[in-house]
Design a protein around this motif. Structure first.
Motif, short mmCIF file in Angstrom:
data_model
loop_
_atom_site.label_atom_id
_atom_site.label_comp_id
_atom_site.label_asym_id
_atom_site.label_seq_id
_atom_site.Cartn_x
_atom_site.Cartn_y
_atom_site.Cartn_z
N PRO A 59 0.75 -1.28 0.15
CA PRO A 59 0.06 -0.12 0.07
C PRO A 59 0.86 1.27 -0.01
N GLN A 60 0.10 2.24 -0.74
CA GLN A 60 0.93 3.71 -0.63
C GLN A 60 -0.32 4.72 -0.31
N VAL A 61 0.02 5.82 0.20
CA VAL A 61 -1.05 6.54 0.34
C VAL A 61 -0.44 8.32 0.21
N GLY A 62 -1.34 9.00 -0.30
CA GLY A 62 -1.12 10.40 -0.50
C GLY A 62 -2.32 11.11 0.02
N ILE A 63 -2.02 12.46 0.55
CA ILE A 63 -2.83 13.32 0.92
C ILE A 63 -2.89 15.00 0.51
N ASP A 64 -3.89 15.58 0.24
CA ASP A 64 -3.95 16.86 0.06
C ASP A 64 -3.99 17.77 1.06
N ALA A 65 -4.03 19.10 0.81
CA ALA A 65 -4.00 20.02 1.84
C ALA A 65 -5.29 20.07 2.66
N GLN A 66 -6.43 19.63 1.93
CA GLN A 66 -7.72 19.58 2.83
C GLN A 66 -7.81 18.34 3.63
N GLY A 67 -7.01 17.36 3.54
CA GLY A 67 -7.09 16.05 4.02
C GLY A 67 -7.64 14.96 3.18
N ASP A 68 -7.80 15.22 1.86
CA ASP A 68 -8.62 14.30 1.02
C ASP A 68 -7.41 13.09 0.67
#
Length: 459
Positions: free
Chosen positions: A225-234
């Motif tokens: 698994p890999q994960v990314g997140i944006d400035a709003q928490g999406d």
């Protein structure tokens, strides 16, 4: 290139990152020699060096304490826009491997390392993220006497580690992403007694970790698994899932503070797809790359998703006819993406790249490394304007050397240049590029006696 480590030491596992001002931070693991000049694996130490934007590398400093025991593992580092940094690593206390961490407030010295995992059982595979306020979230896997469980600790809040994965079955491969408000999302792989499944847990800024939930479907194995997140928490998580016939790349998305959507297949069924990587921009638009067989060759593919929208159909980035592998992707805040990979030309492996403007189409791939010798292990970074820098390892016929090429947004890739000197092998290169376009590459190079870490900077 400029040597960061002393010539009488062995170094490895370099990592480098940037803050928003272009200050660079590099960390690595370094082993000392014994009195007879032989490599001594009993006291590897973690070191770091800082380079202010536009300046020179400062003197390297030790982060771990040599006298605390043997062993060591990969070091991970994160830095926020203000220049506050945190590093985590695995170290033996003479009995068990434990996860340690150290913090460097912006413009100040590194603080003394502290133990993050509790002694008494082995811990490893740490990963870390940091928010603009300097709160750091670290995750790792630790044996509890019966199973490996994923744990986490948050600096300035609940520094006592907590279990994220449920006890009773093994969990591994944790990854964490932290947004600008301090919200965190962690993912990992855990056995349910029959299969390995991908799980996730979220933590609101200043709050407690929520209960883990399953992202991948039960009944078949899931991994990497890999994960990314944006400035709003999406957040967007990706992984490889076995369908009963083939490995396929899947993804799940989560709006900030909301629930995870059901996983969707990104790669087509019928052939194996593996090694997904994800990049996400400031608005939550995501790009995923992976390697998939077309029945004859392995090719690099990609899929994109606008925030809140559906995933587009995958497109092939590398040409059919020869094998391609090791894709990497970088996405800047505006959504401009650059992917790199290794592909055979029938005689040698060469590094190729393709670019995609925000919400646009992928351009045709171009070859970055020269023909005639093998090239491998590409890495890429993209700045705020869409300019890109790629690094890789290539043979010159006698030795492996580190090379780099740059590309201005919407322009052509420049002729590659050699960063490491000839005469000895170099490799394991990494590159980081900040929003202003300052770039730093690090690599390992043999100096006839030892492996040393070297660096080169460009603005």
């Amino acid at each position: 290139g400029e040597d960061l480590t002393a010539n009488d030491k062995i170094a490895g596992g370099p990592q480098v990152t940037f803050d928003a001002r272009g200050n660079a931070l590099a960390v690595w693991i370094r082993a000392e020699f014994d009195n007879d000049g032989n490599a001594n694996p009993t006291n590897p130490i973690v070191q770091a060096a800082v380079r202010p934007a536009g300046g020179t590398w400062q003197t390297s400093v030790n982060l771990s304490v040599a006298a605390q025991g043997r062993g060591g593992g990969a070091v991970r580092v994160a830095v926020n826009a203000q220049g506050n940094a945190v590093a985590v690593w695995t170290r033996s206390n003479g009995t068990n491997f434990i996860v340690q961490g150290a913090v460097r407030p912006a413009g100040r010295a590194w603080q003394a390392p502290i133990d993050l995992s509790i002694a008494g059982q082995d811990a490893g595979a740490p990963h870390v993220g940091i928010d603009p306020q300097g709160d750091a979230v670290a995750v790792w896997a630790r044996f509890n006497g019966t199973n490996d469980v994923v744990q986490a600790a948050v600096r300035l809040h609940d520094v006592t580690p907590v279990d994220l994965s449920a006890v009773g079955q093994d969990a591994s491969d944790p990854q964490v992403a932290v947004d600008s408000q301090g919200d965190a999302v962690a993912v990992w792989t855990r056995s349910n007694g029959t299969n390995f499944i991908v799980q996730a847990a979220a933590r609101p800024a200043g709050g407690a970790w929520q209960a883990p939930i399953n992202l991948s479907a039960t009944g078949q194995n899931a991994s990497t698994p890999q994960v990314g997140i944006d400035a709003q928490g999406d957040a967007v998580a990706v992984w490889t899932h076995f369908s009963g016939t083939n490995d396929i790349v899947q993804a799940a998305a989560r709006s900030g503070g909301g629930a995870w959507q059901a996983p969707v297949n990104l790669s087509a069924v019928g052939q194996n797809a593996v090694a997904p990587q994800v990049g996400i921009d400031a608005q939550g638009d995501a790009v995923v790359v992976w390697t998939r067989s077309n029945g004859i060759n392995d090719i690099v593919q990609a899929a994109a998703r606008s925030a809140g929208g559906a995933w587009q159909a995958p497109v092939s980035l590398s040409a059919a006819g020869q094998n391609a592998s090791d894709p990497q992707v970088a996405v800047n805040a505006q959504g401009n993406a650059v992917a790199v990979w290794t592909r055979s030309n029938g005689s040698n492996d060469i590094v190729q790249a393709a670019a995609r403007s925000a919400a646009g189409a992928w351009q045709a791939p171009v070859s970055l490394s020269g023909t005639g010798q093998n090239a491998s292990a590409p890495q890429v970074g993209v700045d705020g304007q869409g300019d890109a820098v790629a690094v890789w390892t290539r043979s010159n016929g006698s030795n492996d050397i580190v090379q780099a090429a740059a590309r201005s947004a919407a322009g052509a890739w420049q002729t590659p240049v050699s960063l490491s000197g000839t005469g000895q092998n170099a490799g394991a290169s990494q590159v980081a590029v900040n929003a202003q376009g300052n770039a730093v590459a690090v690599w390992r190079r043999f100096n006839r006696s030892n492996w040393i870490v070297q660096a080169a900077a460009a603005a």
